[in-house]
Design an enzyme around this catalytic site. Structure first.
Site, PDB file in Angstrom:
ATOM      1  N   SER A 129     -65.537 -26.759  77.810  1.00 30.65           N
ATOM      2  CA  SER A 129     -66.302 -25.671  78.439  1.00 30.65           C
ATOM      3  C   SER A 129     -65.462 -24.730  79.290  1.00 30.65           C
ATOM      4  CB  SER A 129     -67.415 -26.272  79.315  1.00 30.65           C
ATOM      5  OG  SER A 129     -66.889 -27.315  80.112  1.00 30.65           O
ATOM      6  N   ARG A 130     -64.299 -25.231  79.775  1.00 32.22           N
ATOM      7  CA  ARG A 130     -63.504 -24.422  80.707  1.00 32.22           C
ATOM      8  C   ARG A 130     -62.017 -24.635  80.446  1.00 32.22           C
ATOM      9  NH1 ARG A 130     -63.829 -26.456  85.727  1.00 32.22           N
ATOM     10  NH2 ARG A 130     -65.010 -28.326  85.219  1.00 32.22           N
ATOM     11  N   ASN A 176     -59.248 -33.802  75.466  1.00 30.24           N
ATOM     12  CA  ASN A 176     -58.724 -32.893  76.489  1.00 30.24           C
ATOM     13  C   ASN A 176     -59.360 -33.102  77.862  1.00 30.24           C
ATOM     14  OD1 ASN A 176     -57.660 -30.140  77.535  1.00 30.24           O
ATOM     15  ND2 ASN A 176     -59.894 -29.985  77.703  1.00 30.24           N
ATOM     16  N   SER A 179     -49.764 -34.831  80.350  1.00 29.48           N
ATOM     17  CA  SER A 179     -49.332 -33.926  81.419  1.00 29.48           C
ATOM     18  C   SER A 179     -47.871 -34.225  81.695  1.00 29.48           C
ATOM     19  CB  SER A 179     -50.154 -34.199  82.684  1.00 29.48           C
ATOM     20  OG  SER A 179     -49.513 -33.625  83.815  1.00 29.48           O
ATOM     21  N   TYR A 208     -53.513 -40.253  88.506  1.00 27.75           N
ATOM     22  CA  TYR A 208     -53.409 -39.284  87.401  1.00 27.75           C
ATOM     23  C   TYR A 208     -52.195 -39.593  86.517  1.00 27.75           C
ATOM     24  CZ  TYR A 208     -53.339 -34.585  85.278  1.00 27.75           C
ATOM     25  OH  TYR A 208     -53.355 -33.519  84.402  1.00 27.75           O
ATOM     26  N   ILE A 236     -50.646 -24.979  84.447  1.00 26.13           N
ATOM     27  CA  ILE A 236     -51.445 -24.017  83.688  1.00 26.13           C
ATOM     28  C   ILE A 236     -52.536 -23.490  84.622  1.00 26.13           C
ATOM     29  CG2 ILE A 236     -52.801 -23.677  81.583  1.00 26.13           C
ATOM     30  CD1 ILE A 236     -49.886 -24.709  81.090  1.00 26.13           C
ATOM     31  N   ALA A 283     -50.658 -42.425  86.134  1.00 24.56           N
ATOM     32  CA  ALA A 283     -50.903 -43.665  85.379  1.00 24.56           C
ATOM     33  C   ALA A 283     -51.798 -43.382  84.177  1.00 24.56           C
ATOM     34  CB  ALA A 283     -51.544 -44.711  86.296  1.00 24.56           C
ATOM     35  N   ASP A 335     -70.783 -37.728  79.093  1.00 19.15           N
ATOM     36  CA  ASP A 335     -69.732 -38.201  79.998  1.00 19.15           C
ATOM     37  C   ASP A 335     -68.743 -38.970  79.124  1.00 19.15           C
ATOM     38  OD1 ASP A 335     -68.088 -39.552  81.739  1.00 19.15           O
ATOM     39  OD2 ASP A 335     -69.698 -40.218  83.069  1.00 19.15           O
ATOM     40  N   VAL A 336     -67.534 -38.417  78.970  1.00 17.99           N
ATOM     41  CA  VAL A 336     -66.563 -38.990  78.026  1.00 17.99           C
ATOM     42  C   VAL A 336     -66.101 -40.392  78.421  1.00 17.99           C
ATOM     43  CG1 VAL A 336     -65.688 -36.772  77.190  1.00 17.99           C
ATOM     44  CG2 VAL A 336     -64.617 -37.842  79.207  1.00 17.99           C
TER      45      VAL A 336
HETATM   46  P1  NAP Z   1     -60.546 -27.985  84.053  1.00 16.81           P
HETATM   47  O1  NAP Z   1     -60.409 -26.505  84.034  1.00 16.81           O
HETATM   48  O2  NAP Z   1     -60.884 -28.674  85.333  1.00 16.81           O
HETATM   49  O3  NAP Z   1     -61.640 -28.382  82.932  1.00 16.81           O
HETATM   50  C1  NAP Z   1     -61.956 -29.748  82.756  1.00 16.81           C
HETATM   51  C2  NAP Z   1     -62.865 -29.909  81.550  1.00 16.81           C
HETATM   52  O4  NAP Z   1     -63.124 -31.326  81.366  1.00 16.81           O
HETATM   53  C3  NAP Z   1     -64.221 -29.242  81.717  1.00 16.81           C
HETATM   54  O5  NAP Z   1     -64.639 -28.790  80.452  1.00 16.81           O
HETATM   55  C4  NAP Z   1     -65.117 -30.400  82.192  1.00 16.81           C
HETATM   56  O6  NAP Z   1     -66.499 -30.227  81.861  1.00 16.81           O
HETATM   57  C5  NAP Z   1     -64.543 -31.544  81.372  1.00 16.81           C
HETATM   58  N1  NAP Z   1     -64.808 -32.876  81.926  1.00 16.81           N
HETATM   59  C6  NAP Z   1     -64.342 -33.397  83.094  1.00 16.81           C
HETATM   60  N2  NAP Z   1     -64.816 -34.652  83.253  1.00 16.81           N
HETATM   61  C7  NAP Z   1     -65.603 -34.915  82.171  1.00 16.81           C
HETATM   62  C8  NAP Z   1     -66.385 -36.018  81.754  1.00 16.81           C
HETATM   63  N3  NAP Z   1     -66.466 -37.173  82.485  1.00 16.81           N
HETATM   64  N4  NAP Z   1     -67.064 -35.940  80.590  1.00 16.81           N
HETATM   65  C9  NAP Z   1     -67.012 -34.814  79.845  1.00 16.81           C
HETATM   66  N5  NAP Z   1     -66.281 -33.731  80.164  1.00 16.81           N
HETATM   67  C10 NAP Z   1     -65.594 -33.788  81.326  1.00 16.81           C
HETATM   68  O7  NAP Z   1     -59.230 -28.706  83.513  1.00 16.81           O
HETATM   69  P2  NAP Z   1     -57.946 -28.102  82.732  1.00 16.81           P
HETATM   70  O8  NAP Z   1     -56.972 -27.635  83.722  1.00 16.81           O
HETATM   71  O9  NAP Z   1     -58.402 -27.201  81.645  1.00 16.81           O
HETATM   72  O10 NAP Z   1     -57.349 -29.453  82.120  1.00 16.81           O
HETATM   73  C11 NAP Z   1     -57.639 -29.886  80.794  1.00 16.81           C
HETATM   74  C12 NAP Z   1     -56.746 -31.067  80.463  1.00 16.81           C
HETATM   75  O11 NAP Z   1     -55.370 -30.675  80.590  1.00 16.81           O
HETATM   76  C13 NAP Z   1     -56.920 -32.269  81.388  1.00 16.81           C
HETATM   77  O12 NAP Z   1     -56.781 -33.468  80.651  1.00 16.81           O
HETATM   78  C14 NAP Z   1     -55.774 -32.130  82.363  1.00 16.81           C
HETATM   79  O13 NAP Z   1     -55.382 -33.383  82.916  1.00 16.81           O
HETATM   80  C15 NAP Z   1     -54.699 -31.565  81.450  1.00 16.81           C
HETATM   81  N6  NAP Z   1     -53.638 -30.862  82.176  1.00 16.81           N
HETATM   82  C16 NAP Z   1     -53.894 -29.722  82.886  1.00 16.81           C
HETATM   83  C17 NAP Z   1     -52.864 -29.087  83.551  1.00 16.81           C
HETATM   84  C18 NAP Z   1     -53.062 -27.808  84.325  1.00 16.81           C
HETATM   85  O14 NAP Z   1     -52.081 -27.324  84.919  1.00 16.81           O
HETATM   86  N7  NAP Z   1     -54.237 -27.238  84.341  1.00 16.81           N
HETATM   87  C19 NAP Z   1     -51.577 -29.611  83.523  1.00 16.81           C
HETATM   88  C20 NAP Z   1     -51.343 -30.780  82.807  1.00 16.81           C
HETATM   89  C21 NAP Z   1     -52.393 -31.389  82.124  1.00 16.81           C
HETATM   90  P3  NAP Z   1     -67.499 -29.397  82.871  1.00 16.81           P
HETATM   91  O15 NAP Z   1     -67.194 -27.928  82.649  1.00 16.81           O
HETATM   92  O16 NAP Z   1     -68.871 -29.736  82.414  1.00 16.81           O
HETATM   93  O17 NAP Z   1     -67.197 -29.825  84.263  1.00 16.81           O
END
Ligand code: NAP
Length: 253
Positions: free
Chosen positions: A16-17, A92, A144, A157, A190, A159, A65-66
Site C-alpha cells: 500500500s505504501r 516486502n 536490508s 530488525y 530509501i 536479526a 496481518d502477514v
Molecule cells: P513503509 O513505507 O513503512 O510501508 C510498510 C508496508 O508494510 C505498508 O504497506 C504496511 O501496510 C505494510 N505492513 C506493515 N506491517 C504489516 C502487517 N503486519 N501485515 C500486513 N502488512 C503490513 O515501509 P518501506 O520503507 O516501504 O519498507 C518496505 C520494506 O523494505 C520493509 O521490509 C523494510 O524493512 C524494507 N527496507 C526499507 C528500507 C528503507 O529505507 N525504507 C531500507 C531497507 C529495507 P499499511 O499501509 O496497511 O500500514
C-alpha cells in the site's frame, strides 16, 4: 521484449505504501496481474488499486496481518481462487521498533520478528506447493543492509533481516530443481514513511555517507525486484542484491 510479465500473476505484501507500492506499480506496468496485501491503511490501498485499474492494469488489494499464518493462507487461497496460480511472491511488508537492547521490550522484539521474518515463512510455505506444481516460481524477500551493517538500536530488525537472508538461501537450495528461485533485495536508505524521522534528523549526514550522494527512491528497489521476478533471471538464486548507492562499500568517498 525483455522482462515482460504478461500472463504472470504476482502477490506483494506491504504494497500500500513506500517500496511495496513501487513494486506493485512496476510489476503491473510490466504486464503482471498483481494482488497486494496491506494491514490497516485502507485508503492508501484503495487509492493504489483504483489508480492502477484506471490505467488498464489488473491490481487488487487484500487486507491481512502477514504475521498470522491463517491470514497468509487465506490470502494465498483467495489469489489462487481468482487467478489459479501465483508466479511471483514478493515478501516486502516490514516494520521497525528501534531501541537499544536494554530498553527493548519483548513486544518490540517479537512484533518485528513476527512481522518481518515469520511472515516470510508464512507466505513462502503457502505458495511453494502451487509453484512446485507449476514448476515455476520467483520469490523475492525484502532484506536490508541492516542484515550485516551494524546500526545501534536495530537488534530486532537486524536479526529479522539476517534471518530472512538465511531462510532464503535454504529455500533456494530446497526448490531450485523445481524451477523456483528465491532471492533477497537489501535496500539502503530509501525515502519512505519508515525513514522519514531519521531523514528529518540526519538527512544531509546520511547523503554524505552514500557514495552516489542521494537517498534511494522506492523505484530504485522496484526495478531490482522486477529484474529478479522475470523469467530471464532463472540462473540467479539464493542471492542478496544490495541496492544502497554504495553505502556499504566502506570506501572513503
Ligand atoms: P513503509 O513505507 O513503512 O510501508 C510498510 C508496508 O508494510 C505498508 O504497506 C504496511 O501496510 C505494510 N505492513 C506493515 N506491517 C504489516 C502487517 N503486519 N501485515 C500486513 N502488512 C503490513 O515501509 P518501506 O520503507 O516501504 O519498507 C518496505 C520494506 O523494505 C520493509 O521490509 C523494510 O524493512 C524494507 N527496507 C526499507 C528500507 C528503507 O529505507 N525504507 C531500507 C531497507 C529495507 P499499511 O499501509 O496497511 O500500514
Amino acid at each position: 521484449m525483455l522482462m515482460n510479465l504478461s500472463g504472470r500473476t504476482a502477490l506483494v505484501t506491504g504494497g500500500s505504501r513506500g517500496i511495496g507500492r513501487a513494486i506493485v506499480c512496476s510489476l503491473a506496468e510490466a504486464g503482471a496481474k498483481v494482488a497486494f496485501v496491506y494491514q490497516s491503511n485502507r485508503d492508501a490501498a484503495d487509492k493504489l488499486a483504483t489508480e492502477q485499474t484506471a490505467l488498464g492494469r489488473d491490481v487488487i488489494a487484500l487486507q491481512a496481518d502477514v504475521s498470522k499464518k491463517d491470514e497468509a493462507d487465506a490470502v494465498v487461497e483467495q489469489v489462487l481462487a481468482k487467478w489459479e496460480k501465483i508466479d511471483i511472491l514478493v515478501n516486502n511488508a516490514g516494520i521497525i521498533r528501534d531501541k537499544p537492547i536494554l530498553a527493548m521490550s519483548s513486544e518490540d522484539w517479537q512484533s518485528v520478528i513476527d512481522t518481518n521474518l515469520t511472515s516470510v515463512f508464512n507466505f513462502c510455505q503457502a505458495v511453494v506447493r502451487p509453484m512446485m506444481q507449476a514448476r515455476y516460481g520467483r520469490i523475492i524477500n525484502m532484506s536490508s543492509v541492516s542484515a550485516d551493517f551494524s546500526n545501534p538500536g536495530q537488534a530486532n530488525y537486524a536479526a529479522s533481516k539476517a534471518g530472512i537472508e538465511g531462510f532464503s538461501r535454504c529455500m533456494a537450495t530446497e526448490y531450485a530443481k523445481r524451477g523456483i528461485t528465491v532471492n533477497c533485495v537489501a535496500p539502503g536508505f530509501i525515502e519512505t514513511d519508515m525513514t522519514v524521522a531519521v531523514v528529518n534528523l540526519a538527512g544531509d549526514k546520511i547523503k554524505n555517507a552514500i557514495p552516489v550522494k542521494r537517498l534511494g527512491k522506492p523505484e530504485d528497489i522496484s526495478y531490482a525486484v522486477l529484474f529478479l521476478a522475470a523469467s530471464e533471471a532463472s540462473y540467479i538464486t539464493g542471492q542478496v542484491i544490495k541496492v544502497d548507492g554504495g553505502l556499504t562499500l566502506g570506501g572513503m568517498g
